[in-house]
Write a protein that holds these residues in place. Structure first.
Motif, PDB file in Angstrom:
ATOM      1  N   UNK A  30      39.746  34.946  52.943  1.00  0.00           N
ATOM      2  CA  UNK A  30      38.752  34.497  51.853  1.00  0.00           C
ATOM      3  C   UNK A  30      38.988  35.164  50.554  1.00  0.00           C
ATOM      4  N   UNK A  31      39.009  34.553  49.570  1.00  0.00           N
ATOM      5  CA  UNK A  31      39.161  35.063  48.035  1.00  0.00           C
ATOM      6  C   UNK A  31      37.821  35.074  47.382  1.00  0.00           C
ATOM      7  N   UNK A  32      37.501  36.376  46.751  1.00  0.00           N
ATOM      8  CA  UNK A  32      36.376  36.448  45.916  1.00  0.00           C
ATOM      9  C   UNK A  32      36.735  35.929  44.447  1.00  0.00           C
ATOM     10  N   UNK A  33      36.008  35.004  44.079  1.00  0.00           N
ATOM     11  CA  UNK A  33      36.273  34.199  42.766  1.00  0.00           C
ATOM     12  C   UNK A  33      35.081  34.559  41.708  1.00  0.00           C
ATOM     13  N   UNK A  34      34.120  35.351  42.043  1.00  0.00           N
ATOM     14  CA  UNK A  34      33.105  35.428  40.947  1.00  0.00           C
ATOM     15  C   UNK A  34      33.672  35.877  39.643  1.00  0.00           C
ATOM     16  N   UNK A  35      32.702  35.445  38.911  1.00  0.00           N
ATOM     17  CA  UNK A  35      33.453  35.282  37.440  1.00  0.00           C
ATOM     18  C   UNK A  35      32.048  34.918  36.529  1.00  0.00           C
ATOM     19  N   UNK A  36      32.154  35.336  35.161  1.00  0.00           N
ATOM     20  CA  UNK A  36      30.813  35.157  34.511  1.00  0.00           C
ATOM     21  C   UNK A  36      30.874  33.518  34.089  1.00  0.00           C
ATOM     22  N   UNK A  37      31.838  33.036  34.062  1.00  0.00           N
ATOM     23  CA  UNK A  37      31.887  31.659  33.682  1.00  0.00           C
ATOM     24  C   UNK A  37      32.352  30.625  34.853  1.00  0.00           C
ATOM     25  N   UNK A  38      31.846  29.405  34.824  1.00  0.00           N
ATOM     26  CA  UNK A  38      32.225  28.480  36.004  1.00  0.00           C
ATOM     27  C   UNK A  38      33.791  27.967  35.751  1.00  0.00           C
ATOM     28  N   UNK A  39      34.019  27.873  34.462  1.00  0.00           N
ATOM     29  CA  UNK A  39      35.460  27.452  34.532  1.00  0.00           C
ATOM     30  C   UNK A  39      36.501  28.380  34.986  1.00  0.00           C
ATOM     31  N   UNK A  40      36.242  29.784  34.915  1.00  0.00           N
ATOM     32  CA  UNK A  40      37.216  30.706  35.404  1.00  0.00           C
ATOM     33  C   UNK A  40      37.030  30.585  37.046  1.00  0.00           C
ATOM     34  N   UNK A  41      35.834  30.264  37.589  1.00  0.00           N
ATOM     35  CA  UNK A  41      35.619  30.173  38.917  1.00  0.00           C
ATOM     36  C   UNK A  41      36.392  29.149  39.705  1.00  0.00           C
ATOM     37  N   UNK A  42      36.318  28.082  38.949  1.00  0.00           N
ATOM     38  CA  UNK A  42      36.989  26.597  39.246  1.00  0.00           C
ATOM     39  C   UNK A  42      38.743  26.947  39.300  1.00  0.00           C
ATOM     40  N   UNK A  43      39.009  27.630  37.999  1.00  0.00           N
ATOM     41  CA  UNK A  43      40.501  27.719  38.044  1.00  0.00           C
ATOM     42  C   UNK A  43      41.152  28.422  39.050  1.00  0.00           C
ATOM     43  N   UNK A  44      40.376  29.696  39.408  1.00  0.00           N
ATOM     44  CA  UNK A  44      40.987  30.662  40.512  1.00  0.00           C
ATOM     45  C   UNK A  44      40.952  30.101  41.953  1.00  0.00           C
ATOM     46  N   UNK A  45      39.644  29.377  41.968  1.00  0.00           N
ATOM     47  CA  UNK A  45      39.564  28.930  43.408  1.00  0.00           C
ATOM     48  C   UNK A  45      40.678  27.651  43.731  1.00  0.00           C
ATOM     49  N   UNK A  46      41.002  26.834  42.478  1.00  0.00           N
ATOM     50  CA  UNK A  46      41.969  25.834  42.836  1.00  0.00           C
ATOM     51  C   UNK A  46      43.230  26.433  43.104  1.00  0.00           C
ATOM     52  N   UNK A  47      43.493  27.413  42.418  1.00  0.00           N
ATOM     53  CA  UNK A  47      44.855  28.231  42.521  1.00  0.00           C
ATOM     54  C   UNK A  47      44.858  29.065  43.988  1.00  0.00           C
ATOM     55  N   UNK A  48      43.850  29.586  44.426  1.00  0.00           N
ATOM     56  CA  UNK A  48      43.935  30.284  45.858  1.00  0.00           C
ATOM     57  C   UNK A  48      43.960  29.114  46.701  1.00  0.00           C
ATOM     58  N   UNK A  49      43.007  28.228  46.743  1.00  0.00           N
ATOM     59  CA  UNK A  49      42.982  27.267  47.750  1.00  0.00           C
ATOM     60  C   UNK A  49      44.493  26.454  48.028  1.00  0.00           C
ATOM     61  N   UNK A  50      45.222  26.303  46.841  1.00  0.00           N
ATOM     62  CA  UNK A  50      46.480  25.812  46.869  1.00  0.00           C
ATOM     63  C   UNK A  50      47.543  26.550  47.583  1.00  0.00           C
ATOM     64  N   UNK A  51      47.084  27.919  47.364  1.00  0.00           N
ATOM     65  CA  UNK A  51      47.967  28.772  47.919  1.00  0.00           C
ATOM     66  C   UNK A  51      47.836  29.133  49.670  1.00  0.00           C
ATOM     67  N   UNK A  52      46.629  28.535  50.072  1.00  0.00           N
ATOM     68  CA  UNK A  52      46.304  28.725  51.444  1.00  0.00           C
ATOM     69  C   UNK A  52      45.188  29.346  51.796  1.00  0.00           C
ATOM     70  N   UNK A  53      44.262  29.779  50.852  1.00  0.00           N
ATOM     71  CA  UNK A  53      43.059  30.525  51.287  1.00  0.00           C
ATOM     72  C   UNK A  53      42.138  29.816  52.202  1.00  0.00           C
ATOM     73  N   UNK A  54      41.595  30.596  52.879  1.00  0.00           N
ATOM     74  CA  UNK A  54      40.544  29.989  53.971  1.00  0.00           C
ATOM     75  C   UNK A  54      39.201  29.545  53.285  1.00  0.00           C
ATOM     76  N   UNK A  55      38.950  29.944  52.158  1.00  0.00           N
ATOM     77  CA  UNK A  55      37.786  29.600  51.466  1.00  0.00           C
ATOM     78  C   UNK A  55      37.689  30.801  50.234  1.00  0.00           C
ATOM     79  N   UNK A  56      36.540  30.396  49.587  1.00  0.00           N
ATOM     80  CA  UNK A  56      36.401  31.115  48.254  1.00  0.00           C
ATOM     81  C   UNK A  56      34.907  31.959  48.461  1.00  0.00           C
ATOM     82  N   UNK A  57      34.544  33.036  47.733  1.00  0.00           N
ATOM     83  CA  UNK A  57      33.376  33.809  47.955  1.00  0.00           C
ATOM     84  C   UNK A  57      32.839  33.728  46.609  1.00  0.00           C
ATOM     85  N   UNK A  58      31.634  33.664  46.398  1.00  0.00           N
ATOM     86  CA  UNK A  58      30.939  33.685  45.103  1.00  0.00           C
ATOM     87  C   UNK A  58      29.679  34.347  45.136  1.00  0.00           C
TER      88      UNK A  58
END
Lengths: 311, 311, 311, 311
Positions: free
Chosen positions: D79-107
């Motif tokens: 699972x990858x922590x993607x908390x950030x002040x902005x939604x855009x950053x959360x969206x960017x990192x989440x897409x990147x790590x899910x593409x890498x094979x993450x099992x989920x993201x945490x906010x």
């Protein structure tokens, strides 16, 4: 009447305020729990603290509780919590309880202070209101007050006001602050008594770092007393053994807010107070928590029995 | 004795508490400023509010100020601020001032409440302590209390407790909340009086959105009265002209903390109180600020003179 | 490329970031609003600030906006907001925008800092990450950051780090802090540029106290420019007349959160951006507010017309 | 690639990010500590969490750490922590790590949210940005985020967004919330996985109340694994015995801020990482604390040895 000083050491128990099931002050239990604390090894008491449900008392009740506890303590020191949003109220209650024979008063900074300067200025005002002769305990409990007091600020406050004879230390993490306070004293600053709060959850480390004891509540105050005594006698291993046996409950009772129901449950079970009731608002211990506490008590008893056996 | 109701409208001035230069209560000025407020158009007063230096008063002084203001008001409504950390203190002071003839009491949520549920539960407890017959003003001032009350929570509180007859509205931004409160009433919820605070800095918009008037302090309460009256009479342009003439000072006096020195300076200059002194802690207006205020007063006078001329 | 210095003065407008109705970056409007700001008298721009919807941009978009604004500014100074929870992100974005030709970067302390020591340590870390050659603006905006910076702390930070060439001053109340900063300079501390924020609501007083101008947003940046220029030229009365004419809107646009919808509405109405849309989350101006703004605009125009007439 | 689901159970270790003494990412240690966690019984990992020094990483480093951990985990869930002040950053990192094979993201909710409505709206926005197919862990950690999520709000969020498959539970006190979540499921609400944080300091009670395991860090992850396994197998006494042996260290490592130095010290001592260094800012364990930790480790080893003996 004994006053606290910069040399005061040992265990000052944060006393609960007993109520009956209707929410009325239970005067008989107030006397009984006072006796109980001293029987279990307390060196003094602190009343009308945050865990004493002080804000739920009328002004008349506050004075009655103070008078009764001081009288029952029979000359042993009783510190009275006098924190209030206004300086006038602090001054009024302090004068009243010092006249009754209190050993000192305790003040925590009010929520809303932010900068170091505001905190330092606040304690200057408190000392001015109290006058130089009232022994003052500074309560450093940012988890509850939301007012962090940096080590630097605390040092400046102590240097400025000799009437602050004691710090009730419950910053978290806070071990480095104890070491820093003692190091400043080694470098020449006047001594101050340090008694630790936070339910005692770091008590062995705190006394090893130079704290003079504990000022906190716990359903088994004899643990606090024994840990402080053993540590003072240099027997840190035994102190730690005793502490470890109680640690699951210490941790459980330290839960913010919820912990008071645990403490009163334990004290009522032990006969120190007639009822675990809190004045409203304040909830009883839920059944699931009762089961958890009972399980901890049984395990704790077994561990203590094992410790009591000859090795 | 008149009680506030859900239909109360107009201007309730948040009254200052006058002190002399030594910090003693100035009883003569207390009477004079009470008269002044009513002469300048107030419909009622609110005493012992945050801007009334209430926490600096002893309990005895609080009652004395309440008694004197209520007596001097001669039957006009006086609301008394009774916010305190503990419910017992709120109950005690409320009973005392209602017995003295107060028109109602005002309570703000104490710092430290966080979730909606905590806020809603808090007002349920307050209402329970006061009983159903004491008219209650809910003060919604998150900038100061640090307790935001969402529109949804506020609605649930109003639905649950009929004794809350008035909202002292000073959320910021807060215009949408006024519209939402009135829309809920249009959809069937009981009416509540809305008087607005924040030094009046949005008063024209607030009354246009449906507020019933102002509950705030200002060195020129006649502005508050005229704006509310003109707006109620439908003359929004004139209301706005008057408001605009005072706006630079309104803005300046609304500075958190610092504004009280401005207000007392203006009131002392106008003869409403003998001294601008605040009880300690509380600073006098610094010279640079005096110059700024004087400059604003001169410009304000010129603008009002121009407005008074026939067009 | 021009860098900001300790002598930078005038008006740096906090630029909005234009989006179309679908939430996509509106590149044409980004150029148009850049031109607009300079046509209306701006001396520089500040982009990616709190009011620039910076956290809603992806990292790629942030750099694109910075590149476009710097290019379009054609050599006029552009400061870039780089506040972020982590120092690494601050360092990355700062390097990128300085390479693009930014005039400096701006950093506000992150929420959660409490003691003076934490604030001072934070800016030491920021300066270490940026290196000594990047001109840094310290944003002092406690209403938004929840991090008060005491005058003493601010002074120590300025003394420790020469690369902090400017303070974006928006403490509230904050006039005394400006006076204190200038007094410290008179007593020997190095000079720092002070540009003021808070929507300009205290701009006349601020420049009179020694501020060098404004760094804030407003739908009519020509007001900011004229007030600063008139004040610098010693014509405080005219500066104040201009200011007063806009003050009702200044006050209205300064509402936390809600103000950005007002600002974008005005800028769209004036043709500076194609759409008032904010990227989500971010609401359009509600109809009741549109009516209030339109009413203010009409009154403002009339006042300005009256001011333009020969006396 | 395995995704987390509402049935995910066991221990997800909050992984540290290893650095060398110069502050550079230690890639070899990153692989070694990944192996270590799984060897000690972890069922999954959570990376880029608060205790993983995520804000100190550049964006490129964040992705590199995620890629390396996911690759090394060899199909076990990360699972990858993607908390950030902005939604855009959360969206960017989440897409990147899910593409890498993450099992989920945490906010976790960002600091500054206050009312229930704001919290509920925030998670609605996060889910909208992520889309319905990214498994989301809601981190409920008010001690750190300063955003309390009431049980009612949490329930509404879970009802509204099926993609939130897991709650990282670390409210304090929080046992009643676990019971309430499970009770709501018994009454018909969809199931959610509950993994508990807070350093595991209430782990036995949490699993007994219905939690599915732990998502937290600790120098001895084998304790977390064994407690969860024993509890799942119904052997609460043994689970508690194991837990009690480690509790002094659990308590010590759970100190906010300071705890990470303890954890890295222990992991380095155990050979799981080459250096206990934190990237700046971040202090090494002071000598007094090293002594305390070493003493605890010796006592812990003795207790575990005693437990391992046949009764």
């Amino acid at each position: 009447m004994s006053l606290i000083t910069t040399r005061t050491a040992g265990v000052f128990v944060i006393a609960v305020t007993p109520f009956d099931e209707t929410g009325a002050l239970d005067r008989a239990s107030l006397e009984r729990v006072t006796d109980f604390y001293f029987e279990k090894g307390a060196d003094g008491l602190t009343i009308l603290g945050m865990m004493g449900e002080a804000p739920k008392l009328t002004q008349a009740e506050s004075r009655e509780v103070a008078a009764a506890a001081i009288r029952r303590a029979g000359g042993k020191p009783v510190v009275v919590g006098v924190s209030a949003p206004g300086l006038a109220a602090i001054g009024e209650l302090s004068k009243a309880v010092m006249d009754l024979g209190a050993a000192g008063v305790m003040v925590a900074p009010p929520m809303g202070l932010t900068t170091n300067e505001q905190v330092e200025s606040y304690f200057a005002q408190v000392v001015e209101v109290l006058g130089p002769d009232v022994p003052l305990v500074l309560q450093d409990f940012p988890l509850s007050t939301k007012v962090p007091i940096s080590t630097g600020s605390l040092g400046r406050i102590l240097e400025a006001h000799d009437s602050i004879v004691m710090v009730k230390h419950e910053d978290w993490p806070g071990l480095a602050k104890i070491s820093a306070l003692r190091a400043a004293e080694a470098a020449g600053r006047r001594r101050v008594s340090i008694l630790c709060g936070n339910g005692g959850v770091f008590l062995p480390e705190e006394v090893a770092r130079g704290a003079d004891g504990a000022m906190t509540g716990f359903g088994f105050p004899e643990m606090l007393a024994e840990v402080v005594q053993r540590a003072a006698a240099g027997d840190m291993d035994r102190a730690q053994d005793i502490f470890d046996a109680y640690l699951p409950l210490v941790r459980y009772e330290q839960q913010p807010g919820a912990g008071l129901a645990v403490r009163k449950y334990v004290l009522a079970k032990r006969g120190a107070i007639a009822s675990a009731a809190q004045r409203r608002p304040g909830a009883a211990l839920p059944p699931a928590a009762v089961a958890e506490v009972e399980r901890m008590l049984a395990r704790q008893e077994a561990k203590l029995a094992a410790l009591a056996e000859p090795a």
